[in-house]
Write an enzyme that holds these catalytic residues in place. Structure first.
Site, PDB file in Angstrom:
ATOM      1  N   ASP A 102     122.978 -14.324  54.450  1.00 37.60           N
ATOM      2  CA  ASP A 102     122.801 -13.902  56.069  1.00 37.60           C
ATOM      3  C   ASP A 102     123.158 -12.795  56.324  1.00 37.60           C
ATOM      4  O   ASP A 102     123.467 -13.272  57.275  1.00 37.60           O
ATOM      5  CB  ASP A 102     122.992 -15.498  56.507  1.00 37.60           C
ATOM      6  CG  ASP A 102     122.445 -16.628  55.721  1.00 37.60           C
ATOM      7  OD1 ASP A 102     122.745 -16.543  54.425  1.00 37.60           O
ATOM      8  OD2 ASP A 102     122.417 -17.911  56.099  1.00 37.60           O
ATOM      9  N   LYS A 167     115.744 -16.564  59.066  1.00 38.86           N
ATOM     10  CA  LYS A 167     116.367 -17.899  59.757  1.00 38.86           C
ATOM     11  C   LYS A 167     116.606 -17.806  61.547  1.00 38.86           C
ATOM     12  O   LYS A 167     116.383 -16.169  61.307  1.00 38.86           O
ATOM     13  CB  LYS A 167     118.018 -17.371  59.098  1.00 38.86           C
ATOM     14  CG  LYS A 167     118.644 -18.474  59.861  1.00 38.86           C
ATOM     15  CD  LYS A 167     120.224 -18.227  58.756  1.00 38.86           C
ATOM     16  CE  LYS A 167     121.203 -19.061  59.555  1.00 38.86           C
ATOM     17  NZ  LYS A 167     122.386 -18.546  58.661  1.00 38.86           N
ATOM     18  N   LYS A 201     114.976 -21.211  57.301  1.00 38.49           N
ATOM     19  CA  LYS A 201     116.369 -22.065  57.871  1.00 38.49           C
ATOM     20  C   LYS A 201     116.354 -22.115  59.401  1.00 38.49           C
ATOM     21  O   LYS A 201     116.735 -20.677  60.363  1.00 38.49           O
ATOM     22  CB  LYS A 201     117.321 -21.250  57.276  1.00 38.49           C
ATOM     23  CG  LYS A 201     118.474 -21.776  57.115  1.00 38.49           C
ATOM     24  CD  LYS A 201     120.113 -20.886  56.635  1.00 38.49           C
ATOM     25  CE  LYS A 201     121.032 -20.929  57.308  1.00 38.49           C
ATOM     26  NZ  LYS A 201     122.188 -20.711  56.436  1.00 38.49           N
TER      27      LYS A 201
END
Length: 259
Positions: A102, A167, A201
């Site tokens: 990430d 995300k 996400k």
């Protein structure tokens, strides 16, 4: 099974159970691995700092859940625009054995009008991840971007540069995931026609079974009830797990964490 129970079971299996605290230790990460194996199924992944990946891998294997994926973070949480550093951190995370990375998008650079550095940074990290069969999630920090046009732009740039997921947040700023930003980001996935290959996400601030149900309902509305599987949807959270387990009849809903 009630609607809340059904959505809670879905959400649990989509969780990236997270600890990203300055005082993390091997013991805390081992405990996180144990928590990821629940009486009603495993979380999709855990999310930890890179240096803890080896102990997490060992623990997950020893407890019989090697399929739980290990995610980590790079360029985190600052989202600076130094491509070489972000790439070096991403390569190091891969070397540690991450299944997923990430990376934080250089959101402040975008706010200052620089679209190119974000594209180049994500593209470089994607090339490193793709070579190692590692998923790349790009954190755009919606709570700092604030503006819908900027949230859309960061999402579009990340997707064009190769993001496997977009995300919302690091969980380290004042405003993290919101249903409003989630809808904007998923609409970009829909509008670009990439829902088969790009996931979403929300992270930070998703704390209750009811919160998770709300976020899943947006995905179901936009893409149908079958889209939000572990390849297309994750929740970045820690305290959420206790609430989901309580909704499913396990535990008291209390958690030691606030993420």
């Amino acid at each position: 099974m009630t609607d809340l129970k059904a959505s809670s079971l879905r959400a649990l299996k989509l969780m990236d159970l997270t600890t990203l605290n300055d005082d993390d230790t091997d013991e805390k990460v081992i405990a996180l691995c144990h928590q990821a194996k629940t009486p009603v199924g495993n979380t999709a992944a855990i999310c930890i700092y890179p240096r803890f990946i080896p102990i997490a891998r060992k623990t997950l294997k020893e407890q019989g859940t090697p399929e739980i994926r290990i995610a980590t973070v790079t360029n985190f949480p600052h989202g600076n625009d130094d491509i070489e550093i972000a790439l070096a951190e991403t390569r190091a995370a891969i070397a540690y054995g991450a299944d997923e990375v990430d990376v934080v998008f250089p959101y402040r650079a975008l706010m200052a009008g620089n679209e190119q550095v974000g594209f180049d940074l994500v593209k470089a990290c994607k090339e490193a991840c793709a070579a190692a069969n590692v998923l790349l999630k790009v954190i755009i920090e919606t709570g700092e971007l604030k503006d819908e046009a900027l949230i859309r732009k960061a999402s579009e740039i990340s997707i064009k540069a190769g993001a496997d997921f977009i995300k919302t947040s690091t969980g380290k700023v004042a405003v993290n995931a919101t249903p409003e930003s989630a809808r904007i980001m998923m609409e970009v996935i829909r509008d670009m026609g990439v829902e088969k290959t790009v996931g979403f996400k929300p992270a930070g601030g998703v704390r209750t079974a009811e919160d998770a149900q709300k976020y899943l309902s947006i995905a179901d509305e936009l893409f149908g009830a079958d889209w939000a599987d572990a390849r297309h949807y994750r929740f970045g959270a820690s305290s959420l797990l206790a609430s989901l387990l309580k909704a499913l009849g396990h535990g008291d809903g209390k958690s030691a964490s606030s993420y």
